[in-house]
Scaffold this motif. Sequence first.
Motif, PDB file in Angstrom:
ATOM      1  N   GLN A   1      13.543  -0.794  -5.766  1.00  0.00           N
ATOM      2  CA  GLN A   1      12.218  -1.417  -5.814  1.00  0.00           C
ATOM      3  C   GLN A   1      11.354  -0.820  -6.922  1.00  0.00           C
ATOM      4  N   GLY A   2      11.577   0.454  -7.232  1.00  0.00           N
ATOM      5  CA  GLY A   2      10.978   1.085  -8.397  1.00  0.00           C
ATOM      6  C   GLY A   2       9.483   1.231  -8.468  1.00  0.00           C
ATOM      7  N   ARG A   3       8.791   1.264  -7.357  1.00  0.00           N
ATOM      8  CA  ARG A   3       7.328   1.381  -7.436  1.00  0.00           C
ATOM      9  C   ARG A   3       6.770   2.533  -6.614  1.00  0.00           C
ATOM     10  N   TYR A   4       7.598   3.473  -6.262  1.00  0.00           N
ATOM     11  CA  TYR A   4       7.166   4.588  -5.413  1.00  0.00           C
ATOM     12  C   TYR A   4       7.428   5.912  -6.097  1.00  0.00           C
TER      13      TYR A   4
ATOM     14  N   ASP B   1       0.809  -1.217   0.000  1.00  0.00           N
ATOM     15  CA  ASP B   1       0.000   0.000   0.000  1.00  0.00           C
ATOM     16  C   ASP B   1       0.846   1.272   0.000  1.00  0.00           C
ATOM     17  N   VAL B   2       2.153   1.144   0.223  1.00  0.00           N
ATOM     18  CA  VAL B   2       3.028   2.327   0.183  1.00  0.00           C
ATOM     19  C   VAL B   2       3.183   2.768  -1.263  1.00  0.00           C
ATOM     20  N   THR B   3       2.809   4.013  -1.527  1.00  0.00           N
ATOM     21  CA  THR B   3       2.908   4.551  -2.888  1.00  0.00           C
ATOM     22  C   THR B   3       3.852   5.743  -2.973  1.00  0.00           C
ATOM     23  N   VAL B   4       4.114   6.376  -1.835  1.00  0.00           N
ATOM     24  CA  VAL B   4       4.981   7.557  -1.819  1.00  0.00           C
ATOM     25  C   VAL B   4       5.974   7.419  -0.675  1.00  0.00           C
ATOM     26  N   LEU B   5       7.230   7.703  -0.978  1.00  0.00           N
ATOM     27  CA  LEU B   5       8.286   7.759   0.031  1.00  0.00           C
ATOM     28  C   LEU B   5       8.680   9.208   0.203  1.00  0.00           C
ATOM     29  N   VAL B   6       8.730   9.664   1.453  1.00  0.00           N
ATOM     30  CA  VAL B   6       9.140  11.031   1.770  1.00  0.00           C
ATOM     31  C   VAL B   6      10.332  10.967   2.714  1.00  0.00           C
ATOM     32  N   ALA B   7      11.359  11.756   2.424  1.00  0.00           N
ATOM     33  CA  ALA B   7      12.539  11.827   3.291  1.00  0.00           C
ATOM     34  C   ALA B   7      13.248  13.154   3.034  1.00  0.00           C
ATOM     35  N   GLY B   8      14.274  13.387   3.812  1.00  0.00           N
ATOM     36  CA  GLY B   8      15.108  14.566   3.606  1.00  0.00           C
ATOM     37  C   GLY B   8      16.244  14.226   2.655  1.00  0.00           C
ATOM     38  N   ASP B   9      17.352  14.937   2.822  1.00  0.00           N
ATOM     39  CA  ASP B   9      18.497  14.710   1.938  1.00  0.00           C
ATOM     40  C   ASP B   9      19.797  14.460   2.705  1.00  0.00           C
TER      41      ASP B   9
ATOM     42  N   PRO C   1      20.120   7.446   6.673  1.00  0.00           N
ATOM     43  CA  PRO C   1      18.791   6.906   6.379  1.00  0.00           C
ATOM     44  C   PRO C   1      18.040   7.610   5.247  1.00  0.00           C
ATOM     45  N   ASP C   2      18.160   8.924   5.133  1.00  0.00           N
ATOM     46  CA  ASP C   2      17.471   9.623   4.038  1.00  0.00           C
ATOM     47  C   ASP C   2      17.968   9.101   2.690  1.00  0.00           C
ATOM     48  N   GLN C   3      19.271   9.075   2.515  1.00  0.00           N
ATOM     49  CA  GLN C   3      19.838   8.631   1.243  1.00  0.00           C
ATOM     50  C   GLN C   3      19.663   7.128   1.045  1.00  0.00           C
ATOM     51  N   TRP C   4      19.754   6.349   2.108  1.00  0.00           N
ATOM     52  CA  TRP C   4      19.538   4.911   1.987  1.00  0.00           C
ATOM     53  C   TRP C   4      18.108   4.608   1.560  1.00  0.00           C
ATOM     54  N   SER C   5      17.149   5.389   2.068  1.00  0.00           N
ATOM     55  CA  SER C   5      15.755   5.150   1.677  1.00  0.00           C
ATOM     56  C   SER C   5      15.564   5.422   0.187  1.00  0.00           C
ATOM     57  N   ALA C   6      16.237   6.444  -0.334  1.00  0.00           N
ATOM     58  CA  ALA C   6      16.149   6.734  -1.768  1.00  0.00           C
ATOM     59  C   ALA C   6      16.712   5.573  -2.586  1.00  0.00           C
ATOM     60  N   LYS C   7      17.802   4.986  -2.129  1.00  0.00           N
ATOM     61  CA  LYS C   7      18.397   3.848  -2.844  1.00  0.00           C
ATOM     62  C   LYS C   7      17.464   2.644  -2.839  1.00  0.00           C
ATOM     63  N   VAL C   8      16.857   2.368  -1.686  1.00  0.00           N
ATOM     64  CA  VAL C   8      15.914   1.240  -1.600  1.00  0.00           C
ATOM     65  C   VAL C   8      14.739   1.480  -2.546  1.00  0.00           C
ATOM     66  N   ALA C   9      14.192   2.679  -2.523  1.00  0.00           N
ATOM     67  CA  ALA C   9      13.043   2.996  -3.378  1.00  0.00           C
ATOM     68  C   ALA C   9      13.410   2.903  -4.852  1.00  0.00           C
ATOM     69  N   ALA C  10      14.605   3.351  -5.213  1.00  0.00           N
ATOM     70  CA  ALA C  10      15.031   3.296  -6.608  1.00  0.00           C
ATOM     71  C   ALA C  10      15.156   1.849  -7.081  1.00  0.00           C
TER      72      ALA C  10
END
Length: 161
Positions: free
Chosen positions: A58-61, A35-43, A47-56
């Motif tokens: 997985q490619g669905r956010y 159900d997660v469709t949007v990831l929000v984080a800082g820069d 953890p902010d940058q790691w979350s961007a890598k995970v999302a990239a």
Amino acid sequence: MSIIQIVSGARRLVDRPSGAEWATAQIQTALSDPDVTVLVAGDAPGPDQWSAKVAAVQGRYAGVFYHLDGTIRGLDGRAFARWCPFAEVPLRGSPAFWRWPLTRNAVMIRQAAARAKATGCSVRILGLLDPDSRTQGTMHTIRLARAAFMEARVLNFGEDL
């Protein structure tokens, strides 16, 4: 129901030998919810940058990253909006810049809450803490999220391994 997932975490985790591995595993778990469709984080580094890598990977956010220069960027790194006018961004190293990440985090929470209200989705936050963090910015963000009635999951490095 769609979920906006916010990730906030201590930059201090970068200095931990297994900090990246631990935090990335927690982020992957949070983002595994279909159900997660949007990831929000800082820069910030960590953890902010790691979350961007995970999302990239997985490619669905949709990625929404609030940068300290006042821009909001997507997973591709391109700015698509501003959370603060350029003229209001304090100079790096100035006394006002010291608190700037807290200001950014407050805007991030406020805008996620407004988006949830407008669209009917829910917002949750993952807080990744380090016991040696001196700034306590992540807990500040968690308090703001809880005040906005967001679901908060808070994990402590060293305790929640």
